[in-house]
Design a protein around this motif. Structure first.
Motif, PDB file in Angstrom:
ATOM      1  N   MET A 181       0.891  -1.155  -0.034  1.00  0.00           N
ATOM      2  CA  MET A 181      -0.243   0.052  -0.076  1.00  0.00           C
ATOM      3  C   MET A 181       0.932   1.275  -0.064  1.00  0.00           C
ATOM      4  N   THR A 182       1.444   1.455  -1.254  1.00  0.00           N
ATOM      5  CA  THR A 182       2.413   2.669  -1.218  1.00  0.00           C
ATOM      6  C   THR A 182       2.185   4.098  -0.982  1.00  0.00           C
ATOM      7  N   SER A 183       0.618   4.088  -1.503  1.00  0.00           N
ATOM      8  CA  SER A 183       0.007   5.311  -1.075  1.00  0.00           C
ATOM      9  C   SER A 183      -1.086   5.382  -0.015  1.00  0.00           C
ATOM     10  N   THR A 184      -1.137   4.501   0.700  1.00  0.00           N
ATOM     11  CA  THR A 184      -1.924   4.596   2.149  1.00  0.00           C
ATOM     12  C   THR A 184      -1.152   4.539   3.257  1.00  0.00           C
ATOM     13  N   PRO A 185      -0.985   5.289   4.032  1.00  0.00           N
ATOM     14  CA  PRO A 185      -0.303   5.027   5.398  1.00  0.00           C
ATOM     15  C   PRO A 185      -1.019   3.948   6.322  1.00  0.00           C
ATOM     16  N   ALA A 186      -0.083   3.257   6.644  1.00  0.00           N
ATOM     17  CA  ALA A 186      -0.755   2.040   7.337  1.00  0.00           C
ATOM     18  C   ALA A 186       0.463   1.762   8.499  1.00  0.00           C
ATOM     19  N   VAL A 187      -0.283   1.438   9.636  1.00  0.00           N
ATOM     20  CA  VAL A 187       0.494   1.012  10.864  1.00  0.00           C
ATOM     21  C   VAL A 187      -0.082  -0.353  11.550  1.00  0.00           C
ATOM     22  N   VAL A 188       0.753  -1.226  11.715  1.00  0.00           N
ATOM     23  CA  VAL A 188       0.253  -2.447  12.474  1.00  0.00           C
ATOM     24  C   VAL A 188       0.607  -2.566  14.028  1.00  0.00           C
ATOM     25  N   LEU A 189      -0.747  -2.707  14.821  1.00  0.00           N
ATOM     26  CA  LEU A 189      -0.548  -2.325  16.115  1.00  0.00           C
ATOM     27  C   LEU A 189      -0.869  -3.607  16.884  1.00  0.00           C
ATOM     28  N   GLY A 190      -0.146  -3.909  18.001  1.00  0.00           N
ATOM     29  CA  GLY A 190      -0.469  -4.942  18.787  1.00  0.00           C
ATOM     30  C   GLY A 190      -1.574  -4.601  19.920  1.00  0.00           C
ATOM     31  N   ARG A 191      -1.964  -5.358  20.852  1.00  0.00           N
ATOM     32  CA  ARG A 191      -2.951  -5.349  21.649  1.00  0.00           C
ATOM     33  C   ARG A 191      -2.881  -4.166  22.534  1.00  0.00           C
ATOM     34  N   ARG A 192      -1.444  -3.783  22.917  1.00  0.00           N
ATOM     35  CA  ARG A 192      -1.367  -2.583  23.777  1.00  0.00           C
ATOM     36  C   ARG A 192      -0.834  -1.514  23.005  1.00  0.00           C
ATOM     37  N   SER A 193      -1.161  -1.416  21.679  1.00  0.00           N
ATOM     38  CA  SER A 193      -0.770  -0.365  20.757  1.00  0.00           C
ATOM     39  C   SER A 193       0.764  -0.231  20.535  1.00  0.00           C
ATOM     40  N   ASP A 194       1.559  -1.306  20.792  1.00  0.00           N
ATOM     41  CA  ASP A 194       2.939  -1.273  20.283  1.00  0.00           C
ATOM     42  C   ASP A 194       2.522  -1.318  18.846  1.00  0.00           C
ATOM     43  N   VAL A 195       3.782  -0.732  18.310  1.00  0.00           N
ATOM     44  CA  VAL A 195       3.814  -0.537  16.802  1.00  0.00           C
ATOM     45  C   VAL A 195       4.431  -1.706  16.415  1.00  0.00           C
ATOM     46  N   LEU A 196       3.969  -2.747  15.805  1.00  0.00           N
ATOM     47  CA  LEU A 196       4.751  -3.761  15.211  1.00  0.00           C
ATOM     48  C   LEU A 196       5.140  -3.715  13.721  1.00  0.00           C
ATOM     49  N   ALA A 197       4.752  -2.816  13.132  1.00  0.00           N
ATOM     50  CA  ALA A 197       5.235  -2.573  11.695  1.00  0.00           C
ATOM     51  C   ALA A 197       4.597  -1.373  11.241  1.00  0.00           C
ATOM     52  N   TRP A 198       5.109  -0.821  10.372  1.00  0.00           N
ATOM     53  CA  TRP A 198       4.509   0.348   9.540  1.00  0.00           C
ATOM     54  C   TRP A 198       5.049   0.351   8.073  1.00  0.00           C
ATOM     55  N   ASN A 199       4.447   0.923   7.099  1.00  0.00           N
ATOM     56  CA  ASN A 199       4.884   1.063   5.778  1.00  0.00           C
ATOM     57  C   ASN A 199       5.632   2.466   5.793  1.00  0.00           C
ATOM     58  N   ALA A 200       6.075   2.543   4.689  1.00  0.00           N
ATOM     59  CA  ALA A 200       7.194   3.853   4.379  1.00  0.00           C
ATOM     60  C   ALA A 200       6.156   5.175   4.782  1.00  0.00           C
ATOM     61  N   LEU A 201       5.143   5.283   4.119  1.00  0.00           N
ATOM     62  CA  LEU A 201       4.024   6.234   4.445  1.00  0.00           C
ATOM     63  C   LEU A 201       3.713   6.613   5.656  1.00  0.00           C
ATOM     64  N   GLY A 202       3.152   5.457   6.204  1.00  0.00           N
ATOM     65  CA  GLY A 202       2.814   5.259   7.488  1.00  0.00           C
ATOM     66  C   GLY A 202       3.910   5.957   8.633  1.00  0.00           C
ATOM     67  N   HIS A 203       5.187   5.416   8.384  1.00  0.00           N
ATOM     68  CA  HIS A 203       6.100   5.646   9.373  1.00  0.00           C
ATOM     69  C   HIS A 203       6.362   7.436   9.255  1.00  0.00           C
ATOM     70  N   ARG A 204       6.253   7.929   7.936  1.00  0.00           N
ATOM     71  CA  ARG A 204       6.436   9.342   7.714  1.00  0.00           C
ATOM     72  C   ARG A 204       5.470  10.173   8.360  1.00  0.00           C
ATOM     73  N   LEU A 205       4.306   9.563   8.366  1.00  0.00           N
ATOM     74  CA  LEU A 205       2.854  10.241   8.765  1.00  0.00           C
ATOM     75  C   LEU A 205       3.129  10.432  10.089  1.00  0.00           C
ATOM     76  N   VAL A 206       3.313   9.218  11.019  1.00  0.00           N
ATOM     77  CA  VAL A 206       2.826   9.383  12.448  1.00  0.00           C
ATOM     78  C   VAL A 206       4.342   9.702  13.527  1.00  0.00           C
ATOM     79  N   ALA A 207       5.468   9.109  12.593  1.00  0.00           N
ATOM     80  CA  ALA A 207       6.807   8.987  13.414  1.00  0.00           C
ATOM     81  C   ALA A 207       7.921   9.161  12.606  1.00  0.00           C
ATOM     82  N   GLY A 208       8.033  10.241  11.774  1.00  0.00           N
ATOM     83  CA  GLY A 208       9.351  10.478  10.918  1.00  0.00           C
ATOM     84  C   GLY A 208      10.494  10.642  11.744  1.00  0.00           C
ATOM     85  N   HIS A 209      10.151  11.093  12.997  1.00  0.00           N
ATOM     86  CA  HIS A 209      11.408  11.253  13.700  1.00  0.00           C
ATOM     87  C   HIS A 209      11.862  10.208  14.356  1.00  0.00           C
TER      88      HIS A 209
END
Length: 296
Positions: A116-144
């Motif tokens: 999904m190169t044009s859609t920001p996406a983040v995979v979360l665990g049950r405790r809201s840990d970030v298990l994975a994100w795609n490139a656009l999802g990373h730049r959107l929510v936590a580029g730092h």
């Protein structure tokens, strides 16, 4: 977490939020405490005051389904709060065991979000840990943050922790109080189903000690299953974005969620996402170009 005390807290908070006139109870003058009295709530639910008091004190954990339903009706609980009450009032019934091993995103889920190169996406665990994100999802929510951080449990970001303790994340949300309440409401829902989750209890304890905002919201016991809606962001690279979000939950026992963002076509948010994607592509091309070799 102690489900007995959690049950009592939830009942007290919800009872205090109900005014007599909300439920057709006559109000005779000044009240010493906010909301309904215990005996009034018990009367509305059709149970004895003694029995309801034992529930609030966490002294009874074998309430029948009919009693819990009656109390839920008396408290005017919504569709998210009602099952949460069942989780607290009948601990262990229907509750999934939390796996002890480190949580990881499924390979199929990783392939899906990376496609999904044009859609920001983040995979979360049950405790809201970030298990994975795609490139656009990373730049959107936590580029730092380091893009590879979710790959290592020791450096894995947590969306709720970032929201309350990371100033970059706090500045990202144009309506931070709304986002904070939503995050706490979601975490409350998870906590009701996972009383034996020590990592979750540790996260709640950390946030309660380090953030007064979190502590105040947690004490109000909000409960909401946040599956879709709007997020209002002010991104440091592309400015203001108004984005739709959707949460997909795999049909397994993992408790994982795939959080995806999208903007309505033709809106400033869509243009901003396109800019963010373009900037990310340029950066990736620059990293792939050998030093000293010109690109064409």
């Amino acid at each position: 977490m102690d489900t007995h005390s959690e049950l009592g807290e939830f009942l007290r908070v919800r009872r205090a939020a109900l005014q007599p006139e909300d439920v057709g109870v006559l109000n005779y003058g000044i009240r010493r405490v906010p909301g309904l009295r215990r005996e009034e709530l018990a009367m509305l639910a059709g149970v004895s005051t003694t029995y309801y008091t034992r529930l609030e004190q966490g002294l009874s954990t074998n309430a029948s389904e009919s009693v819990i339903n009656a109390i839920a009706r008396a408290l005017n609980l919504d569709d998210d709060e009602r099952p949460h009450l069942f989780d607290l009032a009948r601990p262990g019934k229907g509750r999934r065991r939390v796996p002890a091993k480190p949580d990881n995103a499924r390979p199929g889920t990783l392939r899906l979000i990376q496609s999904m190169t044009s859609t920001p996406a983040v995979v979360l665990g049950r405790r809201s840990d970030v298990l994975a994100w795609n490139a656009l999802g990373h730049r959107l929510v936590a580029g730092h943050l380091d893009y590879t951080a979710p790959e290592r449990p020791s450096t894995r970001p947590n969306m709720t922790r970032m929201l309350f303790l990371d100033e970059h994340t706090r500045e990202l949300y144009a309506r931070w109080p709304e986002e904070a309440r939503r995050a706490v409401a979601s975490l409350r829902l998870v906590a009701g189903k996972s009383a034996d989750d020590q990592e979750l209890a540790s996260l709640v304890g950390e946030l309660t000690l380090k953030s007064q905002d979190f502590a105040k919201l947690w004490a109000k016991h909000p409960v909401e299953n946040c599956m879709s809606g709007l997020k209002y962001m002010h991104h440091p690279e592309v400015g203001y974005l108004e984005l739709n979000f959707e949460v997909l939950t795999p049909p397994d026992e993992s408790g994982h969620r795939v959080l995806m963002y999208a903007a309505d076509p033709g809106t400033p948010g869509a243009e901003a996402l396109q800019l963010l994607q373009t900037a990310g592509n340029i950066e990736s091309d620059a990293r792939r170009t050998p030093a000293g070799r010109a690109t064409r």
